[in-house]
Design a protein around this motif. Structure first.
Motif, short mmCIF file in Angstrom:
data_model
loop_
_atom_site.label_atom_id
_atom_site.label_comp_id
_atom_site.label_asym_id
_atom_site.label_seq_id
_atom_site.Cartn_x
_atom_site.Cartn_y
_atom_site.Cartn_z
N ILE A 1 0.84 -1.21 0.00
CA ILE A 1 0.00 0.00 0.00
C ILE A 1 0.87 1.25 0.00
O ILE A 1 0.65 2.18 -0.77
CB ILE A 1 -0.98 -0.02 1.19
N SER A 2 1.88 1.25 0.86
CA SER A 2 2.78 2.41 0.92
C SER A 2 3.55 2.58 -0.39
O SER A 2 3.77 3.71 -0.84
CB SER A 2 3.75 2.26 2.09
N SER A 3 3.94 1.49 -1.00
CA SER A 3 4.64 1.56 -2.28
C SER A 3 3.73 2.12 -3.38
O SER A 3 4.15 2.96 -4.19
CB SER A 3 5.14 0.17 -2.67
N ALA A 4 2.48 1.69 -3.38
CA ALA A 4 1.51 2.22 -4.35
C ALA A 4 1.29 3.71 -4.10
O ALA A 4 1.19 4.51 -5.06
CB ALA A 4 0.19 1.46 -4.27
N ARG A 5 1.22 4.10 -2.84
CA ARG A 5 1.05 5.52 -2.49
C ARG A 5 2.25 6.32 -3.00
O ARG A 5 2.08 7.40 -3.58
CB ARG A 5 0.90 5.64 -0.97
N ASP A 6 3.45 5.79 -2.80
CA ASP A 6 4.66 6.47 -3.26
C ASP A 6 4.65 6.63 -4.78
O ASP A 6 4.99 7.69 -5.30
CB ASP A 6 5.90 5.70 -2.80
N ASP A 7 4.24 5.59 -5.48
CA ASP A 7 4.16 5.66 -6.94
C ASP A 7 3.20 6.77 -7.39
O ASP A 7 3.49 7.52 -8.32
CB ASP A 7 3.71 4.33 -7.53
N LYS A 8 2.06 6.87 -6.72
CA LYS A 8 1.07 7.90 -7.08
C LYS A 8 1.65 9.30 -6.81
O LYS A 8 1.48 10.21 -7.61
CB LYS A 8 -0.22 7.72 -6.28
N TYR A 9 2.31 9.44 -5.65
CA TYR A 9 2.90 10.75 -5.34
C TYR A 9 3.99 11.13 -6.34
O TYR A 9 4.17 12.31 -6.64
CB TYR A 9 3.45 10.77 -3.91
N ASP A 10 4.72 10.16 -6.86
CA ASP A 10 5.72 10.46 -7.89
C ASP A 10 5.06 11.05 -9.13
O ASP A 10 5.55 12.01 -9.72
CB ASP A 10 6.50 9.20 -8.27
N ILE A 11 3.94 10.47 -9.52
CA ILE A 11 3.20 10.98 -10.68
C ILE A 11 2.66 12.37 -10.39
O ILE A 11 2.73 13.28 -11.24
CB ILE A 11 2.07 10.01 -11.08
N VAL A 12 2.11 12.56 -9.18
CA VAL A 12 1.59 13.87 -8.77
C VAL A 12 2.70 14.92 -8.87
O VAL A 12 2.50 16.01 -9.42
CB VAL A 12 1.00 13.82 -7.34
N SER A 13 3.87 14.59 -8.34
CA SER A 13 4.99 15.54 -8.38
C SER A 13 5.37 15.90 -9.81
O SER A 13 5.61 17.07 -10.13
CB SER A 13 6.20 14.97 -7.64
N GLY A 14 5.40 14.90 -10.66
CA GLY A 14 5.71 15.16 -12.07
C GLY A 14 4.68 16.06 -12.73
O GLY A 14 5.03 17.00 -13.46
#
Length: 187
Positions: free
Chosen positions: A128-141
């Motif tokens: 779950i935390s890894s999926a959250r991190d992936d989403k935040y990476d996209i958000v930052s981009g």
């Protein structure tokens, strides 16, 4: 000569500047959320690894005890002295009880069965935390692109660029909520 009436582009540029500031603030929140998710994923991965190692240690100990008990049961068949037989039977019973405790120990939550549940729970939290991190990476981009496009609107005077930056910012904000509330949703 300067004009006494305000230039219409000054007001437009101020609004775009405010948009950029808001996008930068969202970017900061996104980076914080992503870093927290990344650290949590790493911590849960270590926890799961430790629990699986503990599970393996319990399995090895249990196998050793079970093998020793079985060997002693074979030896017991040839012993005729009642006192020696009694000691051997008590030792076998003790090893079997210890093996059973290694297999399941609900009072300490450290039996093999309990360790499996705990390790799988840690793995699920890690995912779950890894999926959250992936989403935040996209958000930052998305937010970085929105800031660049909005900045270009000031230079070029093309309002469509500011609207595009705002749209990307809204998409990033929506994805930020998804990352926080339902990180495994979408992709």
């Amino acid at each position: 000569m300067t004009s006494a009436t305000p230039d219409i582009t000054d007001g437009k540029n101020k609004r775009i500047g405010l948009l950029i500031a808001i996008l930068a603030l969202l970017l900061a929140f996104s980076e914080i959320g992503g870093k927290n998710a990344e650290q949590d994923a790493l911590a849960k991965n270590v926890e799961a690894s430790n629990l699986w190692a503990f599970f393996q240690a319990k399995t090895i100990r249990g196998t050793t005890l079970r093998t020793a008990a079985e060997a002693m049961e074979v030896d017991l068949a040839g012993v005729t002295d009642p006192a020696a037989r009694d000691r051997m039977q008590k030792r076998i019973a003790s090893w079997q009880a210890t093996f059973a405790r290694y297999d399941s120990e609900p009072e300490t939550n450290e039996g093999r069965k309990e360790l499996i549940v705990r390790a799988k729970a840690a793995e699920a939290q890690r995912d779950i935390s890894s999926a959250r991190d992936d989403k935040y990476d996209i958000v930052s981009g998305l937010l970085q692109i929105a800031i660049v496009i909005s900045s270009a609107a000031i230079i070029t005077g093309v309002s469509l660029l500011a609207w595009t930056g705002a749209g990307l910012g809204l998409a990033a904000l929506a994805l930020m909520f998804v990352a926080q509330l339902a990180p495994t949703a979408l992709f």
